[in-house]
Design a protein around this motif. Structure first.
Motif, PDB file in Angstrom:
ATOM      1  N   PRO A 152       0.788  -1.067  -0.037  1.00  0.00           N
ATOM      2  CA  PRO A 152      -0.006   0.027   0.065  1.00  0.00           C
ATOM      3  C   PRO A 152       0.834   1.231  -0.071  1.00  0.00           C
ATOM      4  N   ASP A 153       2.202   1.316   0.452  1.00  0.00           N
ATOM      5  CA  ASP A 153       2.870   2.454   0.579  1.00  0.00           C
ATOM      6  C   ASP A 153       3.068   2.567  -0.790  1.00  0.00           C
ATOM      7  N   ALA A 154       3.166   1.956  -1.889  1.00  0.00           N
ATOM      8  CA  ALA A 154       3.476   2.510  -3.277  1.00  0.00           C
ATOM      9  C   ALA A 154       2.429   3.322  -3.779  1.00  0.00           C
ATOM     10  N   ARG A 155       1.234   3.412  -3.046  1.00  0.00           N
ATOM     11  CA  ARG A 155       0.122   4.294  -3.546  1.00  0.00           C
ATOM     12  C   ARG A 155       0.875   5.979  -3.615  1.00  0.00           C
ATOM     13  N   GLY A 156       1.615   6.168  -2.628  1.00  0.00           N
ATOM     14  CA  GLY A 156       2.124   7.660  -2.304  1.00  0.00           C
ATOM     15  C   GLY A 156       2.919   7.884  -3.565  1.00  0.00           C
ATOM     16  N   ILE A 157       3.956   6.866  -3.762  1.00  0.00           N
ATOM     17  CA  ILE A 157       4.754   7.221  -4.700  1.00  0.00           C
ATOM     18  C   ILE A 157       4.307   7.381  -6.210  1.00  0.00           C
ATOM     19  N   VAL A 158       3.396   6.575  -6.515  1.00  0.00           N
ATOM     20  CA  VAL A 158       2.591   6.902  -7.760  1.00  0.00           C
ATOM     21  C   VAL A 158       1.943   7.966  -7.887  1.00  0.00           C
ATOM     22  N   GLU A 159       1.268   8.317  -6.860  1.00  0.00           N
ATOM     23  CA  GLU A 159       0.311   9.459  -6.977  1.00  0.00           C
ATOM     24  C   GLU A 159       1.477  10.758  -7.080  1.00  0.00           C
ATOM     25  N   THR A 160       2.565  10.613  -6.377  1.00  0.00           N
ATOM     26  CA  THR A 160       3.342  11.979  -6.397  1.00  0.00           C
ATOM     27  C   THR A 160       4.084  12.054  -8.097  1.00  0.00           C
ATOM     28  N   GLU A 161       4.375  10.753  -8.288  1.00  0.00           N
ATOM     29  CA  GLU A 161       5.135  10.943  -9.725  1.00  0.00           C
ATOM     30  C   GLU A 161       4.031  11.440 -10.630  1.00  0.00           C
ATOM     31  N   ASN A 162       2.536  10.904 -10.589  1.00  0.00           N
ATOM     32  CA  ASN A 162       1.639  11.179 -11.593  1.00  0.00           C
ATOM     33  C   ASN A 162       1.098  12.775 -11.582  1.00  0.00           C
ATOM     34  N   GLN A 163       1.264  13.112 -10.224  1.00  0.00           N
ATOM     35  CA  GLN A 163       1.161  14.670 -10.144  1.00  0.00           C
ATOM     36  C   GLN A 163       2.187  15.352 -10.697  1.00  0.00           C
ATOM     37  N   SER A 164       3.342  15.071 -10.737  1.00  0.00           N
ATOM     38  CA  SER A 164       4.486  15.702 -11.418  1.00  0.00           C
ATOM     39  C   SER A 164       4.257  15.610 -12.974  1.00  0.00           C
ATOM     40  N   ASP A 165       3.945  14.529 -13.358  1.00  0.00           N
ATOM     41  CA  ASP A 165       3.727  14.325 -14.682  1.00  0.00           C
ATOM     42  C   ASP A 165       2.609  15.245 -15.245  1.00  0.00           C
ATOM     43  N   GLN A 166       1.452  15.324 -14.587  1.00  0.00           N
ATOM     44  CA  GLN A 166       0.335  16.166 -14.895  1.00  0.00           C
ATOM     45  C   GLN A 166       0.584  17.602 -14.978  1.00  0.00           C
ATOM     46  N   MET A 167       1.604  18.016 -13.892  1.00  0.00           N
ATOM     47  CA  MET A 167       1.949  19.506 -13.608  1.00  0.00           C
ATOM     48  C   MET A 167       2.782  20.022 -15.017  1.00  0.00           C
ATOM     49  N   LEU A 168       3.680  18.929 -15.333  1.00  0.00           N
ATOM     50  CA  LEU A 168       4.624  19.238 -16.446  1.00  0.00           C
ATOM     51  C   LEU A 168       3.943  19.217 -17.518  1.00  0.00           C
ATOM     52  N   SER A 169       3.096  18.179 -17.970  1.00  0.00           N
ATOM     53  CA  SER A 169       2.431  18.497 -19.034  1.00  0.00           C
ATOM     54  C   SER A 169       1.511  19.364 -19.365  1.00  0.00           C
ATOM     55  N   LEU A 170       0.809  19.804 -18.311  1.00  0.00           N
ATOM     56  CA  LEU A 170       0.037  21.055 -18.234  1.00  0.00           C
ATOM     57  C   LEU A 170       0.790  22.430 -18.521  1.00  0.00           C
ATOM     58  N   THR A 171       1.997  22.456 -18.048  1.00  0.00           N
ATOM     59  CA  THR A 171       2.904  23.651 -18.084  1.00  0.00           C
ATOM     60  C   THR A 171       3.359  23.698 -19.434  1.00  0.00           C
ATOM     61  N   TYR A 172       3.557  22.504 -20.113  1.00  0.00           N
ATOM     62  CA  TYR A 172       4.269  22.264 -21.380  1.00  0.00           C
ATOM     63  C   TYR A 172       3.090  22.622 -22.347  1.00  0.00           C
ATOM     64  N   THR A 173       1.873  22.094 -22.060  1.00  0.00           N
ATOM     65  CA  THR A 173       0.806  22.574 -22.975  1.00  0.00           C
ATOM     66  C   THR A 173       0.497  24.188 -23.177  1.00  0.00           C
ATOM     67  N   ARG A 174       0.710  24.795 -21.876  1.00  0.00           N
ATOM     68  CA  ARG A 174       0.269  26.209 -21.768  1.00  0.00           C
ATOM     69  C   ARG A 174       1.371  26.905 -22.603  1.00  0.00           C
ATOM     70  N   CYS A 175       2.724  26.618 -22.576  1.00  0.00           N
ATOM     71  CA  CYS A 175       3.878  27.205 -23.142  1.00  0.00           C
ATOM     72  C   CYS A 175       3.541  27.059 -24.468  1.00  0.00           C
ATOM     73  N   PHE A 176       3.094  25.824 -25.227  1.00  0.00           N
ATOM     74  CA  PHE A 176       3.137  25.743 -26.465  1.00  0.00           C
ATOM     75  C   PHE A 176       1.878  26.545 -27.225  1.00  0.00           C
ATOM     76  N   GLY A 177       0.944  26.486 -26.184  1.00  0.00           N
ATOM     77  CA  GLY A 177      -0.367  27.169 -26.660  1.00  0.00           C
ATOM     78  C   GLY A 177      -0.045  28.706 -26.798  1.00  0.00           C
ATOM     79  N   LEU A 178       0.550  29.247 -25.819  1.00  0.00           N
ATOM     80  CA  LEU A 178       1.192  30.581 -25.654  1.00  0.00           C
ATOM     81  C   LEU A 178       1.758  31.105 -27.005  1.00  0.00           C
ATOM     82  N   ALA A 179       2.781  30.136 -27.504  1.00  0.00           N
ATOM     83  CA  ALA A 179       3.526  30.558 -28.724  1.00  0.00           C
ATOM     84  C   ALA A 179       2.669  30.299 -29.763  1.00  0.00           C
TER      85      ALA A 179
END
Length: 394
Positions: A120-147
């Protein structure tokens, strides 16, 4: 596999908000990311999105040929041409490897769901990595959209400047191109401008599809390595068969992570090569435009363009660095475990695992590694080429 794609809630169970940005951008292309085939896609939307960019390559190539002796116009044209070529190659490569990519998504999610149910402790690791992925993907999308937005409004900035100065209004397009008609005639300019905007939208959307999917793969493979490391650290030294079987399960998990990482690196190798090579050229050409036009308001578009290129290059480098670091960290987990209390058979198995952990996973572009060191070298070289282009223009 397509049956699994029918229930969205089951896919997200235990894995937070993973793949949300990726699913959105693929839907904008008319593609169902959960399906390895074209059965659930909207091919008309895909054709309407890709078509303008494919056709737009013709006027861009003609412009590059016509402006061959004019450094300023040539640099602007080649920057857009290289960006379009890279985007098309990226998306076509996804189409070619679609079945393998979708299979990797299901395989990764299956491994992580199993680990969460067992540990069960793996849930925290997975959620942290997925949050980082989504934050990076959203930031990347906004930057390209701005361009893309800056590209669309660039002609109007020029018109406003001409009106303020009292100069004659000269209609311009977001991207340089050569056309068999007079663009100063409004009836021809308007559809051509819309064509340019649609081509920009196509380029941005297709680039986001492939790049954000790489972010998902990177962060979730890192999650597998981190889970393997933490399970290794918390492996109980009870002796006997149970202890050895526990170690075998951890090593098998690490091996799965290595296999997936190597598979991803193999599929993305041509893209990494093209991304770094063409981005370096683009930074040179577009960076020259920034230096040549600054502080003219039209330079804002080129600044946004260069910023999106640097962000893309940085993120590719960071993804390679993350996988390399996470794979090496498993070796630290071996040393941090209770290995001194393990039985002799377990210690012998640890020796083999420690030898393998010294070889990191690397994302390479044939001749170089995607890393922060490579990113730094490219930026330094690009700055030197920009100064050289400015001297040629002078």
């Amino acid at each position: 596999m397509s049956d699994l794609g029918q229930d969205q809630d089951q896919k997200d169970q235990g894995q937070g908000q993973s793949l949300r940005v990726q699913i959105l951008v693929y839907r904008c292309m008319g593609i169902d990311l959960w399906s390895p085939t074209w059965v659930n896609d909207r091919p008309l939307l895909t054709f309407v999105t890709m078509g303008p960019l494919f056709m737009f390559m013709v006027p861009m190539f003609l412009a590059a040929h016509e402006y061959i002796t004019q450094v300023s116009l040539l640099s602007d044209t080649l920057g857009s041409t290289f960006a379009s070529m890279l985007t098309l190659v990226k998306f076509l490569l996804f189409c070619y490897h679609r079945k393998e990519f979708v299979g990797l998504i299901y395989r990764i999610r299956g491994i992580l769901d199993k680990e969460i149910s067992v540990w069960p402790d793996a849930r925290g690791i997975v959620e942290t990595e997925n949050q980082s992925d989504q934050m990076l993907s959203l930031t990347y999308t906004r930057c390209f959209g701005l361009a893309g937005i800056f590209a669309a409004i660039k002609p109007f900035v020029g018109i406003v400047i001409s009106l303020i100065r009292g100069d004659e209004i000269h209609l311009e397009l977001p991207h340089n191109g050569v056309y068999p008609y007079d663009l100063q005639v409004v009836v021809w300019y308007v559809p051509t401008y819309l064509w340019n905007v649609m081509a920009s939208y196509s380029a941005v959307t297709m680039a986001l599809c492939v790049d954000t999917l790489l972010f998902f793969f990177t962060y979730n493979v890192c999650a597998i390595f981190k889970i393997a490391k933490h399970r290794m650290i918390h492996l109980r030294a009870g002796g006997g068969r149970e202890e050895l079987e526990g170690l075998v399960q951890v090593l098998l998990l690490h091996q799965k992570g290595l296999q997936i990482a190597e598979n991803i690196a193999d599929k993305y190798r041509p893209l990494i090569f093209l991304q770094f090579f063409l981005s370096a050229l683009q930074i040179c050409f577009i960076g020259f435009q920034v230096a040549d036009l600054f502080p003219n308001p039209q330079s804002l578009y080129f600044i946004a363009f260069v910023g999106s290129l640097l962000i893309a290059l940085f993120i590719y480098s960071k993804c390679g660095e993350n996988i390399k670091s996470a794979s090496l960290d498993f070796g630290d987990g071996l040393y941090e475990s209770n290995w001194t209390d393990f039985s002799p058979p377990t210690k012998r198995a640890l020796l083999i695992a420690a030898m393998r952990a010294q070889r990191p996973c690397q994302m390479k572009g044939y001749f170089f590694e995607a890393s922060m060191a490579t990113f730094s070298a490219i930026v330094r070289s690009a700055m030197s080429y920009i100064m050289m282009l400015r001297s040629f223009n002078a």
